[in-house]
Design a protein around this motif. Sequence first.
Motif, PDB file in Angstrom:
ATOM      1  N   GLY A   1       0.782  -1.221   0.000  1.00 21.66           N
ATOM      2  CA  GLY A   1       0.000   0.000   0.000  1.00 21.66           C
ATOM      3  C   GLY A   1       0.814   1.272   0.000  1.00 21.66           C
ATOM      4  N   ASP A   2       2.130   1.183   0.168  1.00 26.49           N
ATOM      5  CA  ASP A   2       2.975   2.375   0.093  1.00 26.49           C
ATOM      6  C   ASP A   2       3.308   2.675  -1.363  1.00 26.49           C
ATOM      7  OD1 ASP A   2       2.849   2.346   2.795  1.00 26.49           O
ATOM      8  OD2 ASP A   2       4.989   2.087   3.148  1.00 26.49           O
ATOM      9  N   LEU A   3       3.514   3.947  -1.660  1.00 31.88           N
ATOM     10  CA  LEU A   3       3.773   4.341  -3.048  1.00 31.88           C
ATOM     11  C   LEU A   3       4.810   5.452  -3.095  1.00 31.88           C
ATOM     12  CD1 LEU A   3       2.047   7.280  -3.701  1.00 31.88           C
ATOM     13  CD2 LEU A   3       0.208   5.695  -3.108  1.00 31.88           C
ATOM     14  N   TYR A   4       5.476   5.543  -4.222  1.00 31.00           N
ATOM     15  CA  TYR A   4       6.449   6.611  -4.446  1.00 31.00           C
ATOM     16  C   TYR A   4       6.636   6.783  -5.945  1.00 31.00           C
ATOM     17  CZ  TYR A   4       9.705   2.784  -5.380  1.00 31.00           C
ATOM     18  OH  TYR A   4      10.312   1.668  -5.902  1.00 31.00           O
ATOM     19  N   ALA A   5       7.067   7.961  -6.336  1.00 26.08           N
ATOM     20  CA  ALA A   5       7.401   8.236  -7.733  1.00 26.08           C
ATOM     21  C   ALA A   5       8.242   9.497  -7.786  1.00 26.08           C
ATOM     22  CB  ALA A   5       6.147   8.391  -8.583  1.00 26.08           C
ATOM     23  N   VAL A   6       9.180   9.525  -8.708  1.00 27.88           N
ATOM     24  CA  VAL A   6      10.001  10.698  -8.982  1.00 27.88           C
ATOM     25  C   VAL A   6       9.909  10.964 -10.477  1.00 27.88           C
ATOM     26  CG1 VAL A   6      12.286  11.740  -8.843  1.00 27.88           C
ATOM     27  CG2 VAL A   6      11.553  10.114  -7.085  1.00 27.88           C
ATOM     28  N   VAL A   7       9.451  12.158 -10.853  1.00 27.83           N
ATOM     29  CA  VAL A   7       9.158  12.453 -12.257  1.00 27.83           C
ATOM     30  C   VAL A   7       9.854  13.751 -12.667  1.00 27.83           C
ATOM     31  CG1 VAL A   7       7.355  12.860 -13.957  1.00 27.83           C
ATOM     32  CG2 VAL A   7       6.910  11.338 -12.013  1.00 27.83           C
TER      33      VAL A   7
ATOM     34  N   PRO B   1      -6.703  -4.430  -2.697  1.00 30.48           N
ATOM     35  CA  PRO B   1      -7.372  -3.131  -2.805  1.00 30.48           C
ATOM     36  C   PRO B   1      -6.417  -1.958  -2.602  1.00 30.48           C
ATOM     37  CG  PRO B   1      -8.708  -4.648  -1.521  1.00 30.48           C
ATOM     38  CD  PRO B   1      -7.388  -5.324  -1.729  1.00 30.48           C
ATOM     39  N   ALA B   2      -5.482  -2.085  -1.656  1.00 29.17           N
ATOM     40  CA  ALA B   2      -4.514  -1.014  -1.431  1.00 29.17           C
ATOM     41  C   ALA B   2      -3.589  -0.858  -2.629  1.00 29.17           C
ATOM     42  CB  ALA B   2      -3.698  -1.295  -0.166  1.00 29.17           C
ATOM     43  N   VAL B   3      -3.196  -1.966  -3.246  1.00 30.08           N
ATOM     44  CA  VAL B   3      -2.342  -1.897  -4.423  1.00 30.08           C
ATOM     45  C   VAL B   3      -3.074  -1.205  -5.568  1.00 30.08           C
ATOM     46  CG1 VAL B   3      -1.118  -3.260  -6.161  1.00 30.08           C
ATOM     47  CG2 VAL B   3      -1.021  -3.934  -3.761  1.00 30.08           C
ATOM     48  N   GLY B   4      -4.374  -1.504  -5.737  1.00 39.33           N
ATOM     49  CA  GLY B   4      -5.151  -0.855  -6.780  1.00 39.33           C
ATOM     50  C   GLY B   4      -5.257   0.644  -6.570  1.00 39.33           C
ATOM     51  N   THR B   5      -5.457   1.062  -5.318  1.00 38.16           N
ATOM     52  CA  THR B   5      -5.522   2.502  -5.028  1.00 38.16           C
ATOM     53  C   THR B   5      -4.178   3.164  -5.263  1.00 38.16           C
ATOM     54  OG1 THR B   5      -7.250   2.106  -3.376  1.00 38.16           O
ATOM     55  CG2 THR B   5      -6.093   4.203  -3.263  1.00 38.16           C
ATOM     56  N   ALA B   6      -3.101   2.501  -4.871  1.00 34.49           N
ATOM     57  CA  ALA B   6      -1.764   3.055  -5.112  1.00 34.49           C
ATOM     58  C   ALA B   6      -1.517   3.228  -6.604  1.00 34.49           C
ATOM     59  CB  ALA B   6      -0.701   2.142  -4.499  1.00 34.49           C
ATOM     60  N   ALA B   7      -1.946   2.264  -7.407  1.00 33.33           N
ATOM     61  CA  ALA B   7      -1.776   2.377  -8.854  1.00 33.33           C
ATOM     62  C   ALA B   7      -2.561   3.564  -9.402  1.00 33.33           C
ATOM     63  CB  ALA B   7      -2.225   1.088  -9.532  1.00 33.33           C
ATOM     64  N   LEU B   8      -3.756   3.797  -8.864  1.00 33.40           N
ATOM     65  CA  LEU B   8      -4.563   4.933  -9.301  1.00 33.40           C
ATOM     66  C   LEU B   8      -3.869   6.255  -8.981  1.00 33.40           C
ATOM     67  CD1 LEU B   8      -7.209   6.227 -10.330  1.00 33.40           C
ATOM     68  CD2 LEU B   8      -8.118   5.941  -8.009  1.00 33.40           C
ATOM     69  N   VAL B   9      -3.379   6.387  -7.753  1.00 32.71           N
ATOM     70  CA  VAL B   9      -2.711   7.623  -7.338  1.00 32.71           C
ATOM     71  C   VAL B   9      -1.486   7.891  -8.202  1.00 32.71           C
ATOM     72  CG1 VAL B   9      -1.458   8.748  -5.458  1.00 32.71           C
ATOM     73  CG2 VAL B   9      -3.563   7.487  -4.975  1.00 32.71           C
ATOM     74  N   LEU B  10      -0.666   6.869  -8.416  1.00 33.07           N
ATOM     75  CA  LEU B  10       0.563   7.072  -9.179  1.00 33.07           C
ATOM     76  C   LEU B  10       0.266   7.406 -10.641  1.00 33.07           C
ATOM     77  CD1 LEU B  10       2.823   4.247  -7.709  1.00 33.07           C
ATOM     78  CD2 LEU B  10       3.005   6.705  -7.335  1.00 33.07           C
ATOM     79  N   GLY B  11      -0.756   6.758 -11.197  1.00 35.42           N
ATOM     80  CA  GLY B  11      -1.095   7.053 -12.583  1.00 35.42           C
ATOM     81  C   GLY B  11      -1.536   8.492 -12.768  1.00 35.42           C
ATOM     82  N   VAL B  12      -2.395   8.982 -11.871  1.00 32.93           N
ATOM     83  CA  VAL B  12      -2.856  10.361 -11.961  1.00 32.93           C
ATOM     84  C   VAL B  12      -1.703  11.325 -11.691  1.00 32.93           C
ATOM     85  CG1 VAL B  12      -4.458  12.063 -11.020  1.00 32.93           C
ATOM     86  CG2 VAL B  12      -5.189   9.690 -11.303  1.00 32.93           C
ATOM     87  N   PHE B  13      -0.860  11.008 -10.710  1.00 36.53           N
ATOM     88  CA  PHE B  13       0.259  11.901 -10.385  1.00 36.53           C
ATOM     89  C   PHE B  13       1.216  12.044 -11.565  1.00 36.53           C
ATOM     90  CE2 PHE B  13       4.725  12.140  -9.044  1.00 36.53           C
ATOM     91  CZ  PHE B  13       4.728  13.403  -8.476  1.00 36.53           C
TER      92      PHE B  13
END
Length: 365
Positions: free
Chosen positions: A147-153, A172-184
């Motif tokens: 459920g933790d996420l990170y990205a550097v763009v 479910p947490a992985v799916g939400t993390a994927a959503l956040v990272l995709g939008v970010f």
Amino acid sequence: MRGDDLAAGLALLIVSAVALLGLLEGTTLYWLPLLAVGPALAAVTSRPWGVLRVGLLALALGVALGSRPGGPRVHEQMIVLAAVVAVTLASSLASARRRRREQVLADVRSVAEAAQHALLKPVPPTVGPFQVAVRYSAAAAEARIGGDLYAVVPTPHGVRLIVGDVRGKGLPAVGTAALVLGVFREAAYDEPDLLGVVHRVERSLARNLGPDDFVTAVFAGFPRPGCLEVVNCGHAPPLLVRGSGVMAVESGSPAPPLGLSSLTGDAPTCQVLPFGAEDQLLLYTDGVSEARNHGREFYPVAERVVHHLSCEPSQTLAGLHDELLEHVGGRLHDDAALLLIRKPAFAGSAEPTRPEEPTHVNPPT
């Protein structure tokens, strides 16, 4: 020695030991049934043909021992040998089924590896003018993502990054993390303002999250040389490392986690701080700051980071991560992410006047 070689060797050793006992004993009937242990043990790691070879060896030894003078009667010997044959065939079938399950598991793991690289993309050691390092550990056994996420763009508006923590665990947490990272990743390129990126992510989560779901996150950006922007949405405060001092970047106007802004009406604010040469910014999740030892004491990340500082962010995080594992006794009980970004002294020519050194602060207890 590998585990499969050890099990095969042990199976052959048992068969040989039974044969030796049969030779030493006057009556071999008592030892002959133990020959079936060999193929049964071989099925644990060996392929079906390996099990059959051990079974054939056990059968041949059983015939040889039973044919000795003073051996068991014919019908007794046939019962024992039939048992060896039955166990060998059953063990071969079990070995074949195990091999098929192992292949399915290998296929699933390869898909999980692909999902990991798509979701948590590897971060290069340098992004724009900065040195970057990431350490991520999933608490679930055999897991690579959680459920933790990170990205550097790197974007036309400067380098931008996010570190966050999704409420809950599992898929479910992985799916939400994927959503956040995709939008970010999309918004980081499109939005000239960091708050615009945050609002884009917030709107997307408002449409897709359940009423009890939320994501804590810290957004950071470097819009121009010597300038750091931070937007904190209910997350642990990042640590600004300058020289030997550590300062927690506390938000003057705390904002709720992503997905909950409609309930409180509080809007996130953007903090602007100087970020000069050799300054470092450490972002982390609560799997780090709330990790407890056997005495139920939290890991003091703000206090310990200065003991591992290096001109290479990867070495700094390696020291922190190893000490974190030692603190909890070897295994984390929550997902943990660490992201460190550093501006080397040679990066950029226009540096702002350095503010006075921040004092070291301890995390709240």
